[in-house]
Scaffold this motif. Structure first.
Motif, PDB file in Angstrom:
ATOM      1  N   ALA A   1     -13.065  20.488  14.853  1.00  0.00           N
ATOM      2  CA  ALA A   1     -12.580  19.442  14.523  1.00  0.00           C
ATOM      3  C   ALA A   1     -13.777  18.625  14.248  1.00  0.00           C
ATOM      4  O   ALA A   1     -14.269  18.374  13.166  1.00  0.00           O
ATOM      5  N   ALA A   2     -14.220  17.886  15.268  1.00  0.00           N
ATOM      6  CA  ALA A   2     -15.206  16.365  15.350  1.00  0.00           C
ATOM      7  C   ALA A   2     -16.516  16.884  14.947  1.00  0.00           C
ATOM      8  O   ALA A   2     -16.921  16.457  14.781  1.00  0.00           O
ATOM      9  N   MET A   3     -16.824  18.722  15.484  1.00  0.00           N
ATOM     10  CA  MET A   3     -18.029  18.998  14.882  1.00  0.00           C
ATOM     11  C   MET A   3     -18.226  19.217  13.558  1.00  0.00           C
ATOM     12  O   MET A   3     -19.445  18.619  12.837  1.00  0.00           O
ATOM     13  N   LEU A   4     -17.289  19.486  12.693  1.00  0.00           N
ATOM     14  CA  LEU A   4     -17.136  20.499  11.860  1.00  0.00           C
ATOM     15  C   LEU A   4     -17.302  18.833  10.830  1.00  0.00           C
ATOM     16  O   LEU A   4     -17.633  19.126  10.339  1.00  0.00           O
ATOM     17  N   LEU A   5     -16.240  17.993  11.277  1.00  0.00           N
ATOM     18  CA  LEU A   5     -17.271  16.564  10.427  1.00  0.00           C
ATOM     19  C   LEU A   5     -17.814  16.022  10.751  1.00  0.00           C
ATOM     20  O   LEU A   5     -19.071  15.649   9.804  1.00  0.00           O
TER      21      LEU A   5
ATOM     22  N   VAL B   1     -10.766  24.478  31.165  1.00  0.00           N
ATOM     23  CA  VAL B   1     -11.681  23.561  31.164  1.00  0.00           C
ATOM     24  C   VAL B   1     -13.422  24.381  31.016  1.00  0.00           C
ATOM     25  O   VAL B   1     -14.427  24.545  30.107  1.00  0.00           O
ATOM     26  N   GLY B   2     -13.338  24.467  31.883  1.00  0.00           N
ATOM     27  CA  GLY B   2     -14.807  25.802  31.861  1.00  0.00           C
ATOM     28  C   GLY B   2     -14.355  26.312  31.202  1.00  0.00           C
ATOM     29  O   GLY B   2     -16.341  26.354  30.345  1.00  0.00           O
ATOM     30  N   VAL B   3     -13.961  27.140  31.333  1.00  0.00           N
ATOM     31  CA  VAL B   3     -14.504  28.280  29.837  1.00  0.00           C
ATOM     32  C   VAL B   3     -15.084  28.308  29.028  1.00  0.00           C
ATOM     33  O   VAL B   3     -15.601  27.962  27.617  1.00  0.00           O
ATOM     34  N   ALA B   4     -13.752  26.811  28.118  1.00  0.00           N
ATOM     35  CA  ALA B   4     -13.896  26.122  27.264  1.00  0.00           C
ATOM     36  C   ALA B   4     -15.134  25.380  26.376  1.00  0.00           C
ATOM     37  O   ALA B   4     -16.203  26.065  25.932  1.00  0.00           O
ATOM     38  N   LEU B   5     -15.724  25.016  27.600  1.00  0.00           N
ATOM     39  CA  LEU B   5     -17.210  24.160  27.922  1.00  0.00           C
ATOM     40  C   LEU B   5     -18.560  25.044  27.701  1.00  0.00           C
ATOM     41  O   LEU B   5     -19.307  25.124  26.655  1.00  0.00           O
ATOM     42  N   ILE B   6     -18.464  26.127  28.152  1.00  0.00           N
ATOM     43  CA  ILE B   6     -19.437  26.854  28.441  1.00  0.00           C
ATOM     44  C   ILE B   6     -19.228  27.700  27.419  1.00  0.00           C
ATOM     45  O   ILE B   6     -20.262  27.973  26.338  1.00  0.00           O
TER      46      ILE B   6
ATOM     47  N   ASP C   1     -31.250  13.363  10.956  1.00  0.00           N
ATOM     48  CA  ASP C   1     -31.687  14.269  12.432  1.00  0.00           C
ATOM     49  C   ASP C   1     -30.523  13.752  13.156  1.00  0.00           C
ATOM     50  O   ASP C   1     -29.809  13.812  14.236  1.00  0.00           O
ATOM     51  N   ALA C   2     -29.068  13.077  12.957  1.00  0.00           N
ATOM     52  CA  ALA C   2     -28.470  12.478  13.387  1.00  0.00           C
ATOM     53  C   ALA C   2     -27.127  12.773  13.362  1.00  0.00           C
ATOM     54  O   ALA C   2     -26.693  13.484  14.675  1.00  0.00           O
ATOM     55  N   GLN C   3     -27.711  14.152  12.979  1.00  0.00           N
ATOM     56  CA  GLN C   3     -26.522  15.118  12.349  1.00  0.00           C
ATOM     57  C   GLN C   3     -26.389  15.543  14.352  1.00  0.00           C
ATOM     58  O   GLN C   3     -24.917  15.737  14.337  1.00  0.00           O
ATOM     59  N   GLY C   4     -27.299  16.149  14.892  1.00  0.00           N
ATOM     60  CA  GLY C   4     -26.941  17.048  15.662  1.00  0.00           C
ATOM     61  C   GLY C   4     -26.557  16.148  17.319  1.00  0.00           C
ATOM     62  O   GLY C   4     -25.896  17.151  17.293  1.00  0.00           O
ATOM     63  N   TYR C   5     -27.346  15.177  16.689  1.00  0.00           N
ATOM     64  CA  TYR C   5     -26.394  14.480  17.692  1.00  0.00           C
ATOM     65  C   TYR C   5     -24.437  13.760  17.686  1.00  0.00           C
ATOM     66  O   TYR C   5     -24.084  14.017  19.091  1.00  0.00           O
ATOM     67  N   PHE C   6     -24.165  14.039  16.067  1.00  0.00           N
ATOM     68  CA  PHE C   6     -23.293  13.657  16.398  1.00  0.00           C
ATOM     69  C   PHE C   6     -21.996  15.275  16.657  1.00  0.00           C
ATOM     70  O   PHE C   6     -20.912  15.171  16.847  1.00  0.00           O
ATOM     71  N   VAL C   7     -23.179  15.897  16.170  1.00  0.00           N
ATOM     72  CA  VAL C   7     -22.551  17.022  16.606  1.00  0.00           C
ATOM     73  C   VAL C   7     -21.849  17.569  18.153  1.00  0.00           C
ATOM     74  O   VAL C   7     -20.900  17.963  18.542  1.00  0.00           O
ATOM     75  N   VAL C   8     -23.202  17.568  18.602  1.00  0.00           N
ATOM     76  CA  VAL C   8     -22.729  17.572  20.128  1.00  0.00           C
ATOM     77  C   VAL C   8     -21.655  15.897  20.896  1.00  0.00           C
ATOM     78  O   VAL C   8     -20.998  16.842  21.901  1.00  0.00           O
ATOM     79  N   TYR C   9     -21.487  14.841  20.658  1.00  0.00           N
ATOM     80  CA  TYR C   9     -21.349  14.131  20.869  1.00  0.00           C
ATOM     81  C   TYR C   9     -19.115  14.409  21.525  1.00  0.00           C
ATOM     82  O   TYR C   9     -19.683  14.025  22.784  1.00  0.00           O
ATOM     83  N   PRO C  10     -18.911  15.882  21.048  1.00  0.00           N
ATOM     84  CA  PRO C  10     -17.387  15.413  21.377  1.00  0.00           C
ATOM     85  C   PRO C  10     -17.683  16.940  22.822  1.00  0.00           C
ATOM     86  O   PRO C  10     -16.849  16.201  23.519  1.00  0.00           O
ATOM     87  N   LEU C  11     -18.463  16.928  22.660  1.00  0.00           N
ATOM     88  CA  LEU C  11     -19.099  18.362  24.160  1.00  0.00           C
ATOM     89  C   LEU C  11     -19.266  17.550  24.757  1.00  0.00           C
ATOM     90  O   LEU C  11     -18.997  17.136  26.012  1.00  0.00           O
TER      91      LEU C  11
END
Lengths: 695, 695
Positions: B248-252, B150-155, B260-270
């Motif tokens: 997948a969630a980021m791409l969607l 999980v660590g490697v993936a998130l970083i 402006d909200a796009q960035g928020y939802f791109v990082v929301y899965p992270l």
């Protein structure tokens, strides 16, 4: 509207029934053999009739209920002509056609089975005269089934389309045939394997009795099973695919062709089938006239002859079709003639790949036999893997046939390819029904103590039957698959969703597809479990008889056959309730919840995953069976070795795969597809066909 | 564009790696036990390292080739920005990300496995102190893998999205992770079952040696297999699903949210994944602090705690997310928070139904054990049937989760449900990696002659591991399935085919779906065949050693472990070539021939049929295993009976089902889905994405 050329199909159908009755007479006048053989044959006949009697009683109630349902709910009462194809108020007509279709299927099945149980002992006795004599009796016995099936179907469809002038009513006929086929195929399949697996588990594995030993209490039930499962069941299965392929093409013609030419294309599938029947009849006669000492060659010769004659006659009758037709439609006739040939050719290719994957002289089956040397688990893994791999070539075959037929004439071309694949079904069913007759004949020769040489002759006939069966089974699956794809197209035409399409990105469509893919897996599982459960009861009963009466094993007293027959009969009827409900209720529920597009995707998912399961199970089962036989022929140490025991395990696992679940999936798919079409009126009540969950 | 809250994921990832290193230290300082144990553990470590070394060499070449392919062909060079999501010329970036993703997966796998092979002997020695001590060592050993993954993936994902500001580059990272996972999972799966099946077939069945007997030449290879298949393989499998669900969630989000909200939802899965990781960490610490004498309870407690903490923290961070966000998007955040919880809840439900179908105190497994009384064939039939039936509940679970998530926020909601299901993957992988460690510990306790009581303690730990494994495996399949569905949606967004849709009535789409449904069946078959073929070689080698040197069986001389390890290593690498090619080449060929819509249908077909095969094979295999264990516990006559022998056959058939083919299908689906997205640029060259066959 309906052109006169339709009469070809009607006349062919009537000739076919006439020939079936003639062959019946030919078979019945043969010598039924010695007293013991007549006695055994009598037991088998009695068992089969008992089963059919109980089965038909249950079916009568089922048919009556569905008759009322169709009358009250479908389709025109609810939609008031909203269906694009509905011609007025057709409930009564469709309900009647449904009852006639059901009755037709029952009659054809009964007739075929009746002659089958008469032919077995006569074929055994024929073996004392020679291979050709034995072959002739078995082959003509089988032909009765083949000709009866095709004759009843063609007469029924021709008359209905002539009288009512719309394929919507023929849909009812087809649904009748299919709902009977479902019961006959699943019930027969459970019956035959309950007896076979039960007999093998105790007789072969525990007491080392040979196959068909008269001391085994399940031997007669096993023989009965061959008749009710492999003759009546397979016959009604192909009856059902045959009619469905015709009705799918008819519905598409009615939806897609406008004006005067419509009638021509509505009857074109019937004409093609009539021609196919004539070709089959000529093929059968040429076999009778020419004959061969090699039964396998004779069977294949019949198929090749029928194919070639069909291609020629098809061209002539297609030319006749073009008389009086608007010239702009003439090229359409020829495109579809080619689609028909394409379908037939791909059917043969699929049949022969099944043959490759199940022949003991080819790599897959040979490798499975070698795997048996490593133990029970390895032969299972090997068969599982090769069975799944065997899905690939027929899938490619279907895909290519579908694609080329589509290029030739769109969805109607695909439907005509399915018709073409089934055109020589008279030959296919005849070859198929030959198998259980010679299987029984071999058993009766054993029980009638006709001696080793006669049994070897019967064995040769039996072995040709097994090869024929592998080919016809592949053929049946391919044909059913192309037919249900055609039904899917006719369903969507009927639903008028061609414009909107079945869009997989619509979540309800995706869910429909998801459920559809799961259903054949569940259906297979329920049938396998049914066999396993009933076989366990059978095993207990056989053990009980051997333990309570040691004289049975010594051969001093006869086993109690009626008890084992009773277990197989009751068990199979009870166990088919759940699978039958699934096949009718799930499509309706999916359609109500997710709409006609969701239901279309459900059907597509079920067709594709059903194809995988059907081919996998049939071929894996066939290959296990033949790997075992190859070892029994003395290879890898032969009978009695651990390798042989492992191969028997493979064969026993394969039994319900290849004779119960695998082939039943065909019928499941046809019933589900027809259910969708028939209950369209009901589905349109829910948001105009969009389903309860409109997002 | 990318908001600062992303830092949550980065920090959580760094903490996670720190904790993994800390746990590694904790494990390494424990007592590795007596000389014999150290020796055995040394063999296992050496075997595992040899395998990884050869595997990574092959992978290095593979990665280098794909690096060049991505660089030259994809996506922007060919399309010049025709992709809706392409931001400029990203080939270099994507190829780099691909290499980093591959490297990350390899490092995480290596680290987990390295600690796994160190923890096994220490856990065995820990059992001499007490259950809790043994559990702690194994659990923390397993946690290293979970946290590293999980660590490697998130970083990796955080840094890439921060630097490049577009999820298209993250797609490359995900593809790198997946292509490694495919090799690790398939190769490891073939390795572990080659050794296991081979050891069982000769050792148990022919020479009546107990499990893990040191005289069996395949025992060490079997232990090595647990590490390379179940630790490294499973770890890279979940790494791959985890990253894929995020991307997948980021791409969607990038495709569907504007402004402006796009960035928020791109990082929301992270952010959600970061929160999940923190929850997993807290759960792991609470287990360490609280502990329990019952290892099964401890494992489940960790999962429950992580779930509850995650739900709470998720709400807090979702609230933080809304700061600075355009108010009209606030309800969208909360909808997706609920979708996340829905995904997690359905993951747990799916995990627990797997548990039901494989527990020896529930009906399915119990009935399979009873079926073993009727012989080998019947236990196989029973397992086959229950395995297929077990597909139904998780299918319903997925369907409901998908439907509700879609209602909450369309396809983005579905993608977030997948993210939610995988959010606590740190806990899931930790629980899963615990299994092979205690399995090895039990084997080492046996080989190190620690005595019956200690072995019983190790057995208790092992049994908890098996239950945990059933749940995590169900979880992994469910999560992968929802992830690939999300990937399907992001693929279609990327292809810009949402407007036209994927219409099943388009013949090319139908053909795509047909091929898609067949592929998982073929893939499973190839893997099962690979195991069967290699196990046969293993069997020959074991027999050869016993025959050529009788001292081995007497325990006077050590068997030649290096030969069996060599067979497993080389065989598994050779056999995974064909399946790997299939997973990358077939989607590209389908896309070129039938267009992006056909390829979409191909993916959908493969996802649905892959789900059926994955669940069926995993559950049938698990249930056979547990039915055998239940009989070995003294039920139905216990060890040495014919019933036990039949159950062993079931278990042996189930081995490649549950540990090779079943779980590999997840990876297959992810790789195929990512291949479709990555090679989009290539597909658009053919009639603008309509494919070669435009009708």
């Amino acid at each position: 509207m309906i052109p006169l050329i339709l009469i070809v199909a009607l006349i062919a159908g009537i000739i076919s029934i006439g020939m079936a009755l003639y062959f019946r007479k030919l078979v019945l006048k043969e010598d039924p053999g010695n007293e013991r053989m007549v006695e055994v044959s009598g037991y088998i006949e009695k068992g089969a009739k008992t089963y059919i009697k109980i089965q038909y009683k249950v079916l009568a109630i089922f048919v009556a209920v569905l008759f009322v349902v169709i009358l009250l709910f479908l389709p025109s009462e609810l939609t008031g002509g909203a269906l694009p194809l509905a011609v007025g108020d057709l409930n009564w007509e469709q309900a009647m056609a449904y009852a006639i279709g059901a009755l037709g299927s029952m009659v054809a099945g009964y007739l075929g089975m009746y002659v089958g149980v008469k032919a077995n002992t006569r074929a055994a006795q024929g073996c004392t005269v020679g291979t050709k004599k034995g072959f002739d009796i078995a082959f003509f016995g089988g032909s009765v089934m083949g000709l009866a099936v095709v004759g009843v179907a063609l007469i029924g469809v021709s008359i209905i389309i002539w009288v009512f002038q719309t394929p919507i009513v023929v849909l009812g006929f087809s649904f009748g045939a299919s709902s009977i086929a479902l019961f006959m195929k699943c019930g027969g399949g459970i019956y035959t394997k309950t007896a076979d697996v039960g007999a093998d588990l105790v007789g072969k594995a525990e007491y080392n009795l040979p196959e068909d030993d008269p001391r085994n209490p399940a031997t007669i039930a096993d023989n009965v099973g061959d008749n009710v499962g492999d003759i009546a069941g397979m016959g009604s299965d192909l009856f059902d695919s045959y009619v469905a392929s015709i009705v799918a093409a008819m519905l598409l013609a009615a939806a897609l062709v406008i004006g005067d030419a419509q009638g021509y294309f509505v009857v074109y599938p019937l004409v093609i089938c009539g021609v196919g029947l004539i070709a089959s009849l000529i093929g059968i006669f040429l076999i009778k006239w020419k004959g061969s000492e090699d039964p396998g060659k004779s069977l294949n010769l019949g198929t090749y002859l029928a194919t070639v004659i069909f291609a020629g006659l098809g061209a002539i009758f297609s030319l006749l079709m073009t008389i009086g037709l608007d010239p702009i439609y003439i090229s359409k006739v020829w495109s579809n003639y080619w689609a028909v040939l394409l379908g037939l050719a791909s059917g043969l290719v699929i049949g022969f790949t099944s043959d490759y994957f199940t022949r003991d002289d080819k790599k897959p089956t040979r490798n499975m036999a070698y795997a048996a040397q490593e133990g029970d688990a390895v032969v299972i893994l090997s068969g599982f893997a090769y069975g799944l791999i065997s899905v690939v070539p027929p899938a490619i075959g279907i895909v290519i046939a579908m694609f080329l037929a589509y290029i030739l004439d769109g969805v109607f071309g695909v439907a005509m390819a399915a018709v073409g694949m089934l055109a020589i079904v008279g030959t296919i069913v005849s070859n198929d029904a030959y198998g259980p007759i010679v299987d029984n004949a071999r058993s009766i020769a054993e029980q009638g103590e006709l001696g080793d040489e006669i049994i070897r002759t019967a064995d040769r006939l039996d072995s040709a039957g097994n090869t024929a069966k592998a080919i016809t089974k592949g053929f049946a699956i391919g044909a059913a698959n192309l037919t249900v794809l055609a039904l899917l197209f006719s369903y969507t035409e009927e639903a008028g969703i061609t414009l909107a399409g079945i869009n997989l990105l619509d979540i309800r469509v995706l869910i429909g597809a998801f459920i559809g893919v799961v259903v054949p897996a569940l259906f297979s599982a329920l049938l396998v479990l049914a066999v396993q459960r009933n076989a366990a009861k059978m095993v207990d009963e056989i053990r009980r008889q051997f333990e309570e009466n040691p004289k049975i094993l010594k051969g001093e007293e006869a086993a109690d056959f009626s008890r084992t027959i009773d277990i197989a009969t009751k068990g199979s009827l009870k166990e088919l309730i759940l699978p039958s409900i699934i096949s009718i209720v799930i499509p309706i529920v999916v359609g109500i919840l997710f709409g006609v597009a969701g239901l279309g995707a459900f059907l597509a998912g079920a067709i594709l995953s059903g194809f995988v399961f059907a081919v996998f199970m049939s071929n894996a089962g066939g290959a296990w069976d033949n790997a075992k036989k190859w070892i029994e022929d003395g290879n890898l140490g032969g009978k009695g070795t651990d390798t042989h025991k492992a191969a028997i395990t493979g064969d026993t696992v394969g039994d319900p795969f290849k004779d119960t679940a695998g082939p039943s999936i065909n019928t499941l798919l046809v019933v589900m597809s027809l259910t969708a079409s028939i209950f369209m009126g009901l589905l349109l009540l829910f948001n105009g066909g969009a389903g309860l969950f409109v997002l």
